[in-house]
Design a protein around this motif. Structure first.
Motif, PDB file in Angstrom:
ATOM      1  N   VAL A 182     -31.444  25.309  31.085  1.00  0.00           N
ATOM      2  CA  VAL A 182     -30.247  25.976  30.561  1.00  0.00           C
ATOM      3  C   VAL A 182     -29.820  27.098  31.511  1.00  0.00           C
ATOM      4  O   VAL A 182     -30.659  27.774  32.123  1.00  0.00           O
ATOM      5  N   ASN A 183     -28.492  27.271  31.647  1.00  0.00           N
ATOM      6  CA  ASN A 183     -27.906  28.307  32.510  1.00  0.00           C
ATOM      7  C   ASN A 183     -28.240  28.127  33.991  1.00  0.00           C
ATOM      8  O   ASN A 183     -28.462  29.092  34.724  1.00  0.00           O
ATOM      9  N   LYS A 184     -28.300  26.895  34.410  1.00  0.00           N
ATOM     10  CA  LYS A 184     -28.486  26.587  35.835  1.00  0.00           C
ATOM     11  C   LYS A 184     -27.352  25.666  36.283  1.00  0.00           C
ATOM     12  O   LYS A 184     -26.745  24.985  35.461  1.00  0.00           O
ATOM     13  N   VAL A 185     -27.101  25.663  37.595  1.00  0.00           N
ATOM     14  CA  VAL A 185     -26.125  24.727  38.158  1.00  0.00           C
ATOM     15  C   VAL A 185     -26.819  23.953  39.279  1.00  0.00           C
ATOM     16  O   VAL A 185     -27.614  24.523  40.033  1.00  0.00           O
ATOM     17  N   LEU A 186     -26.531  22.664  39.362  1.00  0.00           N
ATOM     18  CA  LEU A 186     -27.086  21.853  40.457  1.00  0.00           C
ATOM     19  C   LEU A 186     -26.009  21.695  41.529  1.00  0.00           C
ATOM     20  O   LEU A 186     -24.939  21.154  41.253  1.00  0.00           O
ATOM     21  N   GLU A 187     -26.285  22.206  42.709  1.00  0.00           N
ATOM     22  CA  GLU A 187     -25.302  22.134  43.802  1.00  0.00           C
ATOM     23  C   GLU A 187     -25.830  21.192  44.878  1.00  0.00           C
ATOM     24  O   GLU A 187     -26.893  21.415  45.444  1.00  0.00           O
ATOM     25  N   TYR A 188     -25.087  20.125  45.123  1.00  0.00           N
ATOM     26  CA  TYR A 188     -25.541  19.094  46.068  1.00  0.00           C
ATOM     27  C   TYR A 188     -25.029  19.372  47.469  1.00  0.00           C
ATOM     28  O   TYR A 188     -23.901  19.829  47.654  1.00  0.00           O
ATOM     29  N   CYS A 189     -25.857  19.108  48.463  1.00  0.00           N
ATOM     30  CA  CYS A 189     -25.424  19.234  49.853  1.00  0.00           C
ATOM     31  C   CYS A 189     -26.352  18.384  50.733  1.00  0.00           C
ATOM     32  O   CYS A 189     -27.144  17.603  50.207  1.00  0.00           O
ATOM     33  N   GLY A 190     -26.240  18.516  52.039  1.00  0.00           N
ATOM     34  CA  GLY A 190     -27.080  17.730  52.952  1.00  0.00           C
ATOM     35  C   GLY A 190     -26.294  16.579  53.548  1.00  0.00           C
ATOM     36  O   GLY A 190     -25.283  16.151  52.987  1.00  0.00           O
ATOM     37  N   GLU A 191     -26.793  16.058  54.703  1.00  0.00           N
ATOM     38  CA  GLU A 191     -25.990  15.025  55.382  1.00  0.00           C
ATOM     39  C   GLU A 191     -25.905  13.730  54.570  1.00  0.00           C
ATOM     40  O   GLU A 191     -24.978  12.948  54.745  1.00  0.00           O
ATOM     41  N   GLY A 192     -26.808  13.549  53.609  1.00  0.00           N
ATOM     42  CA  GLY A 192     -26.802  12.327  52.792  1.00  0.00           C
ATOM     43  C   GLY A 192     -25.566  12.197  51.921  1.00  0.00           C
ATOM     44  O   GLY A 192     -25.212  11.090  51.504  1.00  0.00           O
ATOM     45  N   ILE A 193     -24.894  13.319  51.637  1.00  0.00           N
ATOM     46  CA  ILE A 193     -23.740  13.220  50.716  1.00  0.00           C
ATOM     47  C   ILE A 193     -22.542  12.538  51.382  1.00  0.00           C
ATOM     48  O   ILE A 193     -21.657  12.046  50.705  1.00  0.00           O
ATOM     49  N   LYS A 194     -22.542  12.503  52.721  1.00  0.00           N
ATOM     50  CA  LYS A 194     -21.411  11.891  53.447  1.00  0.00           C
ATOM     51  C   LYS A 194     -21.257  10.415  53.087  1.00  0.00           C
ATOM     52  O   LYS A 194     -20.177   9.850  53.172  1.00  0.00           O
ATOM     53  N   ASN A 195     -22.385   9.799  52.723  1.00  0.00           N
ATOM     54  CA  ASN A 195     -22.325   8.377  52.380  1.00  0.00           C
ATOM     55  C   ASN A 195     -22.041   8.126  50.909  1.00  0.00           C
ATOM     56  O   ASN A 195     -22.133   6.987  50.445  1.00  0.00           O
ATOM     57  N   LEU A 196     -21.766   9.182  50.171  1.00  0.00           N
ATOM     58  CA  LEU A 196     -21.496   8.989  48.740  1.00  0.00           C
ATOM     59  C   LEU A 196     -20.016   9.224  48.464  1.00  0.00           C
ATOM     60  O   LEU A 196     -19.485  10.298  48.767  1.00  0.00           O
ATOM     61  N   SER A 197     -19.362   8.239  47.857  1.00  0.00           N
ATOM     62  CA  SER A 197     -17.929   8.363  47.534  1.00  0.00           C
ATOM     63  C   SER A 197     -17.757   9.330  46.360  1.00  0.00           C
ATOM     64  O   SER A 197     -18.740   9.685  45.691  1.00  0.00           O
ATOM     65  N   VAL A 198     -16.515   9.722  46.089  1.00  0.00           N
ATOM     66  CA  VAL A 198     -16.279  10.637  44.961  1.00  0.00           C
ATOM     67  C   VAL A 198     -16.770  10.034  43.639  1.00  0.00           C
ATOM     68  O   VAL A 198     -17.483  10.690  42.886  1.00  0.00           O
ATOM     69  N   PRO A 199     -16.429   8.771  43.303  1.00  0.00           N
ATOM     70  CA  PRO A 199     -16.966   8.223  42.046  1.00  0.00           C
ATOM     71  C   PRO A 199     -18.506   8.194  42.016  1.00  0.00           C
ATOM     72  O   PRO A 199     -19.102   8.393  40.962  1.00  0.00           O
ATOM     73  N   GLU A 200     -19.138   7.964  43.166  1.00  0.00           N
ATOM     74  CA  GLU A 200     -20.613   7.988  43.179  1.00  0.00           C
ATOM     75  C   GLU A 200     -21.117   9.404  42.920  1.00  0.00           C
ATOM     76  O   GLU A 200     -22.071   9.635  42.175  1.00  0.00           O
ATOM     77  N   ARG A 201     -20.470  10.377  43.542  1.00  0.00           N
ATOM     78  CA  ARG A 201     -20.837  11.776  43.305  1.00  0.00           C
ATOM     79  C   ARG A 201     -20.637  12.106  41.828  1.00  0.00           C
ATOM     80  O   ARG A 201     -21.420  12.832  41.219  1.00  0.00           O
ATOM     81  N   ALA A 202     -19.541  11.560  41.265  1.00  0.00           N
ATOM     82  CA  ALA A 202     -19.231  11.851  39.862  1.00  0.00           C
ATOM     83  C   ALA A 202     -20.265  11.242  38.915  1.00  0.00           C
ATOM     84  O   ALA A 202     -20.544  11.798  37.851  1.00  0.00           O
TER      85      ALA A 202
END
Ligand code: MIC
Ligand code: SF4
Length: 647
Positions: free
Chosen positions: A188-208
């Motif tokens: 509770v009261n945390k946020v997950l923030e994604y980053c790293g070079e691996g995100i380049k291969n993920l489309s917006v719907p995949e991120r969603a």
């Protein structure tokens, strides 16, 4: 100061408080969304505030949950939502246009903006780089009127994705992997923030898919940066002007860092009855499957369904498996029909459903007794499917499609199922917003339609200094809002609190509501005794509103989930936490309790003492309440508080 992405956006929207983890802040809200199940109450509350027009940049009302029209109730509610939207300047997405989160991502979400939605999966918008938060309908109504949204400034966890997913492994497996690390408790009261070079291969719907199901960990939200991938998505939606680049500063600080090597992620499955019960699909290989449901706001994008169609192409679904597919939006539905993917599904023997929540919320497709039902959505709470004895297994669309063909769980990494079909997605999506009714100045004088199912929201009274009454029910850990306020066939009564209240805790104690009403009518307070993580899951404020109507004055729990705790306060119910777990164990349903000196204790930040008259014991209760929340409680809820403040 180096900010992470979350704090960058929060800082731009900060209107009250100090942006320090753990402190309460008030932020401005740019966009809101509602869906019909939570929406009717949200707009009834908005109407009772006496504001002439919404004050957000854009507010959208979606109809996607209660779309089975057996009886007049849902159709009447849709008409109420349509007319009330027109009156106050809200966009109205008609039934059939798609699931709120999917459509909002496609047509309205904007990087760097804030979105508040009366649905716990609003964090789907984090896939496009917005701060999107789920809340109760009343909080959304206040935001529509230009009011601030209050939350605890979160701790931010960095999730660094490196490498590339292997064929047959997908975004769903990433979030199931994250759930296997974080579980559904304690975030509770945390946020997950994604980053790293691996995100380049993920489309917006995949991120969603990832930010959507992040809700199951209990965090406030999840977010991805807005980068070229985001730009390409917005361009394909003919919305390039909505794009802006947003990412964390180089030296940004995080409370925790989790690194995931995408090459190592394998197909995963969440076993019944919690999205946190995650194991590798390999462990279930060979297990018979009775039903496969593909769809929901988690996994029904164009790419998800195009992959499914191509896996099913020239095959037949297993003779002993019932397979249904529901596209996430009308855009997806129309595009798979033009690309031939829909025909691949129909030819294989899949049943095609409307683009709505449907099976995910137990509106249709209840599986057979004791079924093994494999689904691509985000929640598998006991009984949510409509069949109490069925077990729901949450997987990716790829695994669901394999289960549909083979009739059993298959791990494509260790069994030869051939290569995953390569798919080609169009560069541009088909844009047709004709199922969205845009607000027009001329319609502001419209008469709002109110069918007999619509009742005025009940009000609470100011908080008493002493509460005397009885424990109406004792429940265990991880009680979800589905346990408190059942959905499925009961959903259609959501605009009628008197009627809907008769189903509170229906599956746990069918007599709860009758007994509570008796206590209430004889002047007694009703208490709910609960274990850990009480109020998990949905944002439905009915899980606070209906108990309030039945006379519940306090929830005594080992721990509470964020949205539900806020909803309890909004409706004037005390959210109290046991200082010592043994006190929970020593109390039972029917115990007579007294809590005295409540106002003074709240004002002086002192613990509250419960006197158990039946057991002749005392228990110390803590609470985490801001000054503002204490005032709300004392006034008997947010509506009363807002009225008092504006007088
Ligand atoms: C859900 O997925 O549980 C729901 C149904 O969408 C809920 C909203 C509701 O109860 O209407 C949610 O996620 O908040
Ligand atoms: Fe609808 Fe299911 Fe998504 Fe909730 S989780 S919004 S019920 S599709």
């Amino acid at each position: 100061m180096a900010d992470n992405l979350t704090y960058k956006i929060l800082r731009k929207h900060l209107a009250e408080g100090e942006l320090v983890p753990g402190k309460e802040i008030g932020i401005t809200i740019d966009q809101t969304l509602t869906q019909d199940a939570t929406g009717t109450m949200a707009y009834l509350q908005f109407e009772s505030m006496g504001i002439d027009k919404i004050r957000t940049e854009i507010s959208v009302s979606y109809v996607d949950h209660n779309t089975l029209q057996q009886g007049f109730e849902n159709a009447d509610d849709h008409k109420y939502l349509q007319t009330v939207a027109a009156k106050y300047g809200v966009h109205f997405s008609r039934p059939g246009n798609g699931i709120c989160h999917q459509v909002h991502l496609e047509r309205f979400g904007k990087p760097a903006k804030t979105l508040l939605g009366s649905d716990s999966h609003t964090p789907t918008g984090g896939g496009i780089g917005m701060i999107s938060i789920g809340a109760g309908g009343l909080d959304v109504a206040v935001a529509m009127g230009g009011g601030l949204f209050y939350l605890i400034a979160p701790e931010v966890i960095k999730i660094e994705l490196n490498g590339k997913l292997r064929p047959w492994v997908s975004a769903k497996d990433i979030i199931l992997h994250v759930l296997s690390i974080l579980s559904t408790k304690g975030n509770v009261n945390k946020v997950l923030e994604y980053c790293g070079e691996g995100i380049k291969n993920l489309s917006v719907p995949e991120r969603a898919t990832i930010t959507n199901m992040g809700a199951e960990t209990g965090v406030t939200t999840s977010i991805f940066p807005s980068d070229e991938v985001t730009r390409d998505f917005l361009k394909a939606q003919s919305r390039i002007t909505d794009w802006q680049e947003m990412s964390a500063d180089k030296d940004a600080q995080y409370s925790q860092i989790i690194k995931i090597d995408l090459d190592q992620v394998v197909p995963m499955v969440a076993l019944p009855h919690s999205p946190g019960n995650v194991v590798c699909v390999k462990e279930l290989a060979g297990k018979k499957v009775d039903q496969v449901e593909i769809g929901s706001c988690t996994n029904a994008s164009l790419s998800d369904l195009t992959i499914v169609g191509n896996i099913l192409k020239n095959k037949k679904v297993h003779w002993d498996v019932s397979v249904s597919i529901a596209p996430g939006s009308r855009q997806v539905f129309s595009m798979i029909s033009k690309s031939g993917v829909l025909a691949m599904m129909i030819d294989a023997g899949a049943r095609i459903m409307e683009s709505v929540c449907g099976f995910c919320i137990g509106c249709g497709q209840a599986p057979q007794t004791n079924a093994v039902s494999v689904r691509t959505n985000n929640r598998n709470f006991e009984g949510r499917s409509g069949t109490a004895s069925a077990g729901i297994y949450l997987v990716s669309p790829q695994i669901a499609a394999l289960c549909a063909i083979y009739g059993e769980f298959i791990d494509p990494l260790t069994t030869d199922v051939g290569q995953i079909p390569a798919i080609d997605l169009p560069k541009n999506f088909d844009i047709d917003d004709s199922m969205i009714i845009f607000p027009q100045e001329a319609s502001l004088n419209i008469d709002v339609f109110r069918g007999p199912n619509i009742g005025a929201p009940p009000k609470n009274m100011a908080l008493n200094n002493q509460l005397k009454g009885q424990i109406g029910i004792k429940v265990g850990d991880k009680i979800t809002t589905d346990h408190i306020m059942p959905a499925g066939p009961r959903l259609k009564f959501r605009s009628n609190i008197k009627k809907y209240s008769t189903f509170v805790f229906e599956g746990l104690d069918p007599n709860f509501s009758k007994n509570a009403e008796k206590l209430r009518d004889s002047g007694n307070a009703v208490f709910i005794l609960a274990g850990d993580s009480y109020g998990q899951g949905s944002s439905r404020e009915h899980a606070a509103l209906c108990p309030m109507y039945l006379g519940v004055k306090a929830v005594l729990a080992k721990s509470l989930e964020r949205i539900h705790a806020a909803n309890l306060v909004n409706f004037g119910i005390l959210p109290l936490i046991f200082s010592e777990a043994k006190d929970y164990a020593n109390m039972a349903q029917g115990d007579q309790l007294v809590i005295s000196n409540i106002i003074e204790a709240l004002d002086n930040n002192q613990d509250l003492i419960i006197e158990n008259l039946t057991k002749k014991t005392k228990a110390k209760m803590k609470y985490t309440l801001s000054l503002r929340q204490k005032e709300i409680l004392k006034s008997g809820g947010l509506l009363n508080y807002t009225k008092i403040k504006s007088e």
